[in-house]
Design an enzyme around this catalytic site. Structure first.
Site, PDB file in Angstrom:
ATOM      1  CG  PHE A 144      -2.205  -0.932   1.055  1.00 61.07           C
ATOM      2  CD1 PHE A 144      -2.934  -1.108  -0.344  1.00 61.07           C
ATOM      3  CD2 PHE A 144      -2.513  -1.947   1.963  1.00 61.07           C
ATOM      4  CE1 PHE A 144      -3.887  -1.920  -0.393  1.00 61.07           C
ATOM      5  CE2 PHE A 144      -3.483  -2.930   1.817  1.00 61.07           C
ATOM      6  CZ  PHE A 144      -4.176  -2.827   0.402  1.00 61.07           C
ATOM      7  CB  SER A 145       0.470   4.607   1.543  1.00 64.27           C
ATOM      8  OG  SER A 145      -0.581   4.735   0.941  1.00 64.27           O
ATOM      9  CG  MET A 146       4.581   0.778   4.089  1.00 63.26           C
ATOM     10  SD  MET A 146       5.460  -0.663   4.903  1.00 63.26           S
ATOM     11  CE  MET A 146       4.925  -2.029   3.799  1.00 63.26           C
TER      12      MET A 146
END
Lengths: 406, 406
Positions: free
Chosen positions: B129-131
């Site tokens: 995801f937003s990593m």
């Protein structure tokens, strides 16, 4: 097609600029929702990028070292005569005439010829299409050799869900050899054929908003009805391989992708590959493998060399023996006289012992043990069926065997 | 949600049997067309299988050797106090409370603690995801350090197509630090928010048959309008990272996936990864990276150790420095007091120097240079936003730093 087909140079996907630029201009996009990935010449880009178009699953592999090279500088000038032709053609010319994307020719274990075209290179995972079936057939012959799969058993014994389908009372061997008799037509030019409905069911083509049919591979198989008596003749139907996949999955207790990894990729040292999946995540054993050309060649070499301790002798013998030429479809395959289909492989029964994994649009793995030859070729020929390239390809493989052993 | 949420043990994806069996029973299927991959508890299966649900592209890597292990047997019993709690909790308890799928805790370069849950293992490519954004931010800081990207330039200077959008007159630095002011709301509980429209546009959710909006990432970005003055405050909006992706792609002349491979994966020796793509094949830099947990940890280690000759000093300094805490959104992130967002990383400005890549549902890379600590954690917490797990996770990371240096 109403316009004349572009030739290989004019249809080069880099020249045409498919999907080049950030973003590619609208008229150069290849979009699933329009079915662009099946439209020549966009296919010449799509066949090297299928996992960017459809969901897929990883086949775990190894960081493989390159095959040995012993490049034969002049081989591209080798001349041969295509079927029904009078003029000679060279190997280099044949590659263009067959819309080749990549080719590796191996003689006695070393690469003697290597070419790449368009957007296909050594690391590209190009779609294998129905060459995938020969991997499934090899897995099946391994399980048969190990006594885990009975070729004489009925399909329904392994997959009770198919008891009421046309496949239920066929034997595993009939499925392997595609001598089942079911109502499934495989005409790539007819959108209403069995393969068309199948493509929609599994997500390879968009469905109409009012679509109510099956939504996954195995759901589709249950709808296929009987049409005659099994075992009487070979009829090429991809659905057989999906039935085989279901059987293999039940017997082995693992998906086709995992079985490829455990039984072939890791032990043979092949590089990671992809298999397209249906909406249920089922790998498409009938044609969804995407792999590096060198890994295709390595697989061919393993079979040519007798299995390399990974594929049992009995399985190798079954593959090399081929099917029954008396059951072959001579009308549909005029360029393959005397051939057979067995264990999901095509066999020439020629003096070079040549047999082949084959996929639409020219995908080929040609293994000729008596000539020490293994040829791996990716292509994006505008014609799906072998009729588009066999008149060139088959005599070429045979001529290469003669030339390299002269 | 009207029913109480299942806890981590009850929602274990193997226990629940998602997608188990050939085929899985209808009530145990996870189907894209129903949006199942976003529905807890099916998410606990889906987050480890995203490439089987959506198209993706390969990030080429290396066959990496395992990180050194120096397992600390009793670490699971470590006690700490969650935020706003009175009772102590152990590390092992915290892993269940945060629906952890896998965790690697590294101290001074060696793995001291390792746990796997459900369907996630060492070879799983779990969605980051937003990593993913922090990888994009790192690529941007590399290009800035090399003088190829000007952080003071306007977005429109690199991407003229965005000149008329709300992003056009923002600076690259404002995009990197998410201080742009545009009309895009990121509320994961509101289906009408910007992130909802965006998910449909890029294919992460099915669209209605009458959908006429944008059909790809970059088409969507052009529709985002201005809403205020840039640079005044940090507001978390994924669209910034897709703008950054477009800029990076233009400056580097290659896709995000290829840039990851060339600039990070190959030089750092990370194993092959996947990035989800939109219908145009554009990698989703805002949240589409799927990678092995050990490769996430290796990336963290490279940054903790100063770049390992792969990431320039200037880029490492920018990442370690963080953004401006005065611009942070203290109301939205009560568990992150005094933090900032800079270069697509979250910074605690704490005494351990801790900073973090963060993704919805608990994805975390925590790097605390002063404590010699790198923690990589995949999770499938039922709550998307950090509010679901931060009250446990943040004090835990800090307690681990203290305990391992005691």
């Amino acid at each position: 097609m109403t316009e004349p087909l572009l030739d290989a140079i004019a249809s080069d996907p880099l020249t045409m600029g498919w999907m080049q630029g950030f973003p590619p201009p609208p008229e150069r996009q290849v979009l699933w929702r329009r079915g662009d990935h099946w439209q020549f010449p966009k296919t010449r880009w799509a066949f090297s990028h299928f996992r960017e178009i459809l969901p897929s699953v990883r086949v775990e592999g190894e960081g493989s070292s390159p095959l040995p090279r012993r490049i034969a500088a002049d081989l591209g000038h080798l001349e041969f005569t295509p079927l029904d032709a009078t003029a000679l053609m060279t190997l280099d010319e044949a590659l263009l005439a067959t819309y080749t994307d990549g080719i590796l020719i191996l003689h006695e274990g070393a690469v003697v010829y290597e070419r790449w075209f368009g957007v296909t290179g050594p690391e590209t995972r190009h779609i294998a299409f129905s060459m995938t079936k020969s991997f499934a057939g090899t897995l099946a012959e391994i399980l048969i050799a190990e006594g885990k799969l009975d070729p004489a058993a009925e399909v329904a014994a392994y997959v009770p869900e198919l008891a009421d389908s046309g496949f239920g009372n066929a034997s595993v061997r009939q499925v392997l050899d595609m001598t089942t008799a079911v109502d499934f037509s495989e005409d790539y030019t007819d959108p209403h054929s069995g393969i068309g409905a199948y493509s929609s069911a599994v997500g390879f083509l968009p469905t109409a908003p009012d679509y109510t049919g099956p939504r996954d591979l195995w759901g589709f198989l249950r709808t296929v009805e009987a049409d005659g008596a099994h075992g009487e003749r070979f009829t090429y139907r991809t659905a057989n391989t999906d039935v085989l996949n279901w059987i293999l999955t039940r017997v082995g207790g693992m998906s086709f992708a995992r079985a490829l990894g455990e039984r072939l990729w890791h032990p043979l040292g092949l590089g990671e590959a992809d298999v397209l999946v249906d909406p249920l995540g089922t790998p498409f054993a009938g044609g969804g493998l995407c792999l590096r050309l060198e890994d295709l060649a390595r697989f061919g070499e393993a079979i040519r060399k007798g299995g390399e301790g990974v594929i049992p002798d009995m399985a190798i013998r079954a593959i090399r023996q081929g099917g029954d030429p008396a059951l072959f479809d001579a009308v549909r395959y005029p360029a393959l006289p005397g051939w057979s289909y067995g264990s999901q492989w095509w066999h020439s029964h020629g003096s070079d012992g040549g047999f082949s994994a084959r996929g639409i649009h020219g995908q080929t793995l040609w293994i000729a043990p008596e000539s020490g030859l293994t040829i791996a070729r990716f292509a994006s020929h505008p014609v799906a069926s072998g009729s588009g390239n066999d008149p060139i390809s088959v005599p070429l493989w045979q001529a290469l065997g003669r030339a390299l052993n002269a």
